[in-house]
Scaffold this motif. Structure first.
Motif, PDB file in Angstrom:
ATOM      1  N   LEU A 129       0.780  -1.157   0.273  1.00 49.41           N
ATOM      2  CA  LEU A 129      -0.041   0.043  -0.091  1.00 49.41           C
ATOM      3  C   LEU A 129       0.778   1.078   0.042  1.00 49.41           C
ATOM      4  N   ALA A 130       1.864   1.260   0.801  1.00 50.82           N
ATOM      5  CA  ALA A 130       2.656   2.535   0.946  1.00 50.82           C
ATOM      6  C   ALA A 130       3.538   2.848  -0.741  1.00 50.82           C
ATOM      7  N   THR A 131       3.854   1.486  -1.318  1.00 54.48           N
ATOM      8  CA  THR A 131       4.524   1.580  -2.459  1.00 54.48           C
ATOM      9  C   THR A 131       3.620   2.227  -3.410  1.00 54.48           C
ATOM     10  N   LEU A 132       2.617   1.791  -3.461  1.00 54.29           N
ATOM     11  CA  LEU A 132       1.365   2.364  -4.690  1.00 54.29           C
ATOM     12  C   LEU A 132       1.015   3.668  -4.224  1.00 54.29           C
ATOM     13  N   LEU A 133       0.778   4.297  -2.803  1.00 54.05           N
ATOM     14  CA  LEU A 133       0.632   5.438  -2.416  1.00 54.05           C
ATOM     15  C   LEU A 133       1.904   6.320  -3.014  1.00 54.05           C
ATOM     16  N   ALA A 134       3.016   6.147  -2.803  1.00 59.33           N
ATOM     17  CA  ALA A 134       4.242   6.916  -3.226  1.00 59.33           C
ATOM     18  C   ALA A 134       4.021   7.037  -4.775  1.00 59.33           C
ATOM     19  N   ALA A 193       9.506   5.650  11.909  1.00 65.61           N
ATOM     20  CA  ALA A 193       8.355   5.574  12.816  1.00 65.61           C
ATOM     21  C   ALA A 193       7.317   4.361  12.228  1.00 65.61           C
ATOM     22  N   ARG A 194       6.566   3.921  13.318  1.00 67.19           N
ATOM     23  CA  ARG A 194       5.969   2.748  13.063  1.00 67.19           C
ATOM     24  C   ARG A 194       4.630   3.185  12.486  1.00 67.19           C
ATOM     25  N   TYR A 195       4.120   4.324  12.049  1.00 68.13           N
ATOM     26  CA  TYR A 195       2.844   4.437  11.429  1.00 68.13           C
ATOM     27  C   TYR A 195       3.610   5.841  10.359  1.00 68.13           C
ATOM     28  N   GLY A 196       3.028   5.803   9.438  1.00 64.19           N
ATOM     29  CA  GLY A 196       3.243   6.960   8.442  1.00 64.19           C
ATOM     30  C   GLY A 196       1.773   7.622   7.947  1.00 64.19           C
ATOM     31  N   ARG A 197       1.735   8.946   7.935  1.00 60.91           N
ATOM     32  CA  ARG A 197       0.333   9.590   7.627  1.00 60.91           C
ATOM     33  C   ARG A 197       0.491   9.989   6.269  1.00 60.91           C
ATOM     34  N   TRP A 198      -0.271   9.474   5.072  1.00 65.67           N
ATOM     35  CA  TRP A 198      -0.267   9.938   3.951  1.00 65.67           C
ATOM     36  C   TRP A 198      -1.207  10.781   3.549  1.00 65.67           C
ATOM     37  N   THR A 199      -0.960  11.780   2.687  1.00 64.35           N
ATOM     38  CA  THR A 199      -1.918  12.771   2.086  1.00 64.35           C
ATOM     39  C   THR A 199      -1.965  12.866   0.774  1.00 64.35           C
ATOM     40  N   SER A 219      -6.550  11.694   4.728  1.00 66.41           N
ATOM     41  CA  SER A 219      -5.161  11.442   5.226  1.00 66.41           C
ATOM     42  C   SER A 219      -5.369  10.007   5.631  1.00 66.41           C
ATOM     43  N   LEU A 220      -4.388   9.210   5.294  1.00 72.25           N
ATOM     44  CA  LEU A 220      -4.332   7.907   5.841  1.00 72.25           C
ATOM     45  C   LEU A 220      -3.300   7.534   6.774  1.00 72.25           C
ATOM     46  N   LEU A 221      -3.702   6.747   7.858  1.00 73.46           N
ATOM     47  CA  LEU A 221      -2.727   6.178   8.766  1.00 73.46           C
ATOM     48  C   LEU A 221      -2.452   4.808   8.422  1.00 73.46           C
ATOM     49  N   VAL A 222      -1.135   4.843   7.821  1.00 74.37           N
ATOM     50  CA  VAL A 222      -0.829   3.236   7.257  1.00 74.37           C
ATOM     51  C   VAL A 222       0.367   2.816   8.264  1.00 74.37           C
ATOM     52  N   PRO A 223       0.374   1.471   8.662  1.00 71.98           N
ATOM     53  CA  PRO A 223       1.228   1.074   9.542  1.00 71.98           C
ATOM     54  C   PRO A 223       2.565   0.673   9.059  1.00 71.98           C
ATOM     55  N   ALA A 224       3.650   0.645   9.331  1.00 68.68           N
ATOM     56  CA  ALA A 224       4.960   0.379   8.781  1.00 68.68           C
ATOM     57  C   ALA A 224       4.900  -1.217   8.731  1.00 68.68           C
ATOM     58  N   ALA A 225       4.367  -1.994   9.147  1.00 67.69           N
ATOM     59  CA  ALA A 225       4.416  -3.385   9.127  1.00 67.69           C
ATOM     60  C   ALA A 225       3.125  -4.194   9.442  1.00 67.69           C
ATOM     61  N   GLY A 226       2.913  -5.259   9.225  1.00 65.78           N
ATOM     62  CA  GLY A 226       1.660  -5.813   9.586  1.00 65.78           C
ATOM     63  C   GLY A 226       1.487  -6.464  10.830  1.00 65.78           C
ATOM     64  N   GLY A 227       2.549  -6.256  11.579  1.00 67.54           N
ATOM     65  CA  GLY A 227       2.608  -7.074  12.851  1.00 67.54           C
ATOM     66  C   GLY A 227       1.910  -6.418  14.102  1.00 67.54           C
ATOM     67  N   PHE A 228       1.569  -5.098  13.781  1.00 62.73           N
ATOM     68  CA  PHE A 228       0.971  -4.349  15.088  1.00 62.73           C
ATOM     69  C   PHE A 228      -0.369  -4.802  15.593  1.00 62.73           C
ATOM     70  N   ASP A 229      -0.813  -4.669  16.640  1.00 61.57           N
ATOM     71  CA  ASP A 229      -1.992  -5.080  16.861  1.00 61.57           C
ATOM     72  C   ASP A 229      -3.246  -4.290  16.287  1.00 61.57           C
ATOM     73  N   ASP A 230      -3.033  -2.945  16.085  1.00 65.21           N
ATOM     74  CA  ASP A 230      -3.931  -2.265  15.369  1.00 65.21           C
ATOM     75  C   ASP A 230      -3.812  -2.037  13.893  1.00 65.21           C
ATOM     76  N   ALA A 231      -2.913  -2.944  13.303  1.00 56.32           N
ATOM     77  CA  ALA A 231      -2.542  -2.827  11.840  1.00 56.32           C
ATOM     78  C   ALA A 231      -3.769  -3.102  10.889  1.00 56.32           C
TER      79      ALA A 231
END
Length: 390
Positions: A25-30, A42-48, A58-70
């Motif tokens: 998702l981050a690759t596609l957004l970029a 950072a553990r999260y990135g905010r994308w606009t 704005s989207l809050l995207v986790p840096a990886a899928g292992g977090f509890d709220d990912a």
């Protein structure tokens, strides 16, 4: 919820957040110009969205899928994309829903901004479909002119492609996007890219040097008459045309391409060279000696005691679905008997480029042939799809 779609497009469900890879998702957004806020560690990135296309999103995207709220955050991101007014949001969702390589065609059109002729979308679809078919055939074998050869192979590939009409783009133009399976369809796309690059070089060489030999040399790179004609269709009536390729974010770029941007451009000034190339490539492709096994599906002759023409549905021996062959009286009678019995026949000859390699000339003796078990199964399937008819 469903993915945003046009009035004539199939309704598609949003991607499952649990199946979305945050890195993809981050690759596609970029790739589509979205801007990431926050430090790289950072553990999260905010994308606009880029520019001011949708200032409230704005989207809050986790840096990886292992977090509890990912998964929860990814669900919020997918929902926000589905509601976003940013033009790129729909493309990002499609890339997540149908993972694959993204091919985007664009035609710059003359006239007022956003005034796209009603039939231009059809022209764009024809050109894109023909280009993909030419790439599929060249991915299987090389030829200056394919004609009807490998039509079935190309058709099978096109069935796997998702085509999305882009409508008007930028100030004056029309766009179309296709998602091809990756990595399964990579041979087709990489062959198409290399062939178009070779065609671009050959056109430039022709315009500078005056020599057409570069087109003949480009056949080994995948250039064919069909590919050249698809580019002609793409360019004609436009002020410029472009194909860009973005590799699947999930599969990554294929070997030999790295991260370089793929953008191939052609213009109306290329048309004289393209027309010359199409004629040359058809002319240099030789006839092919074949021995065809097929089912007689049509019979025709004017004189009951003279020669006649038959059409064979090819079961083997040639990469076409049907061939026509003109037979002397004796061979024609054998074809009639085989047709009445529903039995295949065997005949040798030369598959001529005239008519797209659908005509068998200089035929040898035509004879009925027996069936092996696998051939019998294929024949039964053929009969179920239409069967012979006089």
């Amino acid at each position: 919820m469903t993915l945003p779609h046009g009035p004539q497009e199939a309704v598609r469900a949003l991607p499952d957040p649990a199946a979305v890879d945050p890195a993809v998702l981050a690759t596609l957004l970029a790739r589509h110009g979205w801007v990431r806020r926050g430090g790289p560690s950072a553990r999260y990135g905010r994308w606009t969205p880029p520019g001011d296309s949708d200032p409230g999103t704005s989207l809050l995207v986790p840096a990886a899928g292992g977090f509890d709220d990912a998964v929860e955050l990814l669900a919020d991101a997918v929902t926000a994309l589905s509601r976003s007014r940013s033009p790129s949001a729909r493309s990002i969702l499609l890339a997540l829903t149908v993972p694959g390589d993204e091919l985007r065609w664009r035609r710059e059109l003359p006239g007022p901004a956003h005034a796209t002729p009603w039939d231009d979308a059809e022209r764009l679809q024809r050109a894109a479909r023909a280009m993909l078919a030419a790439g599929a055939k060249a991915g299987r074998s090389r030829a200056a002119y394919f004609g009807a050869r490998l039509d079935t192979w190309a058709g099978d590939f096109l069935e796997q492609v998702l085509v999305v009409g882009g409508g008007p783009v930028a100030d004056s133009g029309a766009g179309l996007t296709a998602y091809t399976p990756a990595p399964e369809g990579r041979v087709v796309v990489t062959t198409l890219v290399r062939a178009l690059e070779a065609l671009r070089d050959a056109v430039d060489y022709r315009r500078v040097s005056g020599g057409p030999e570069a087109f003949e040399n480009a056949v080994q790179a995948g250039v064919s008459r069909e590919l050249v004609q698809s580019v002609e269709e793409l360019v004609r009536g436009a002020t410029a045309a472009q194909l860009t390729v973005a590799w699947s974010a999930a599969a990554g770029p294929p070997g030999g391409f790295g991260d370089r941007r793929i953008a191939l451009e052609f213009s109306p000034g290329d048309l004289p060279a393209l027309e010359e190339a199409a004629a040359l490539l058809e002319r240099i492709e030789p006839a092919v000696a074949v021995t065809v096994v097929g089912l007689v599906v049509r019979l025709k002759r004017a004189d009951p005691a003279g020669p006649g023409s038959v059409r064979l549905k090819v079961l083997g021996g040639a990469e076409v679905s049907e061939v026509r062959v003109r037979l002397v009286d004796r061979a024609y009678r054998v074809a009639v008997e085989a047709h009445l019995a529903g039995a295949p026949v065997r005949v040798s000859g030369r598959l001529e480029r005239r008519g797209g390699f659908r005509r068998l000339t200089h035929p040898g003796a035509l004879e009925p042939c027996g069936l092996e078990e696998d051939e019998r199964e294929r024949l039964l399937k053929t009969l179920g799809e239409g069967g012979p008819g006089a």
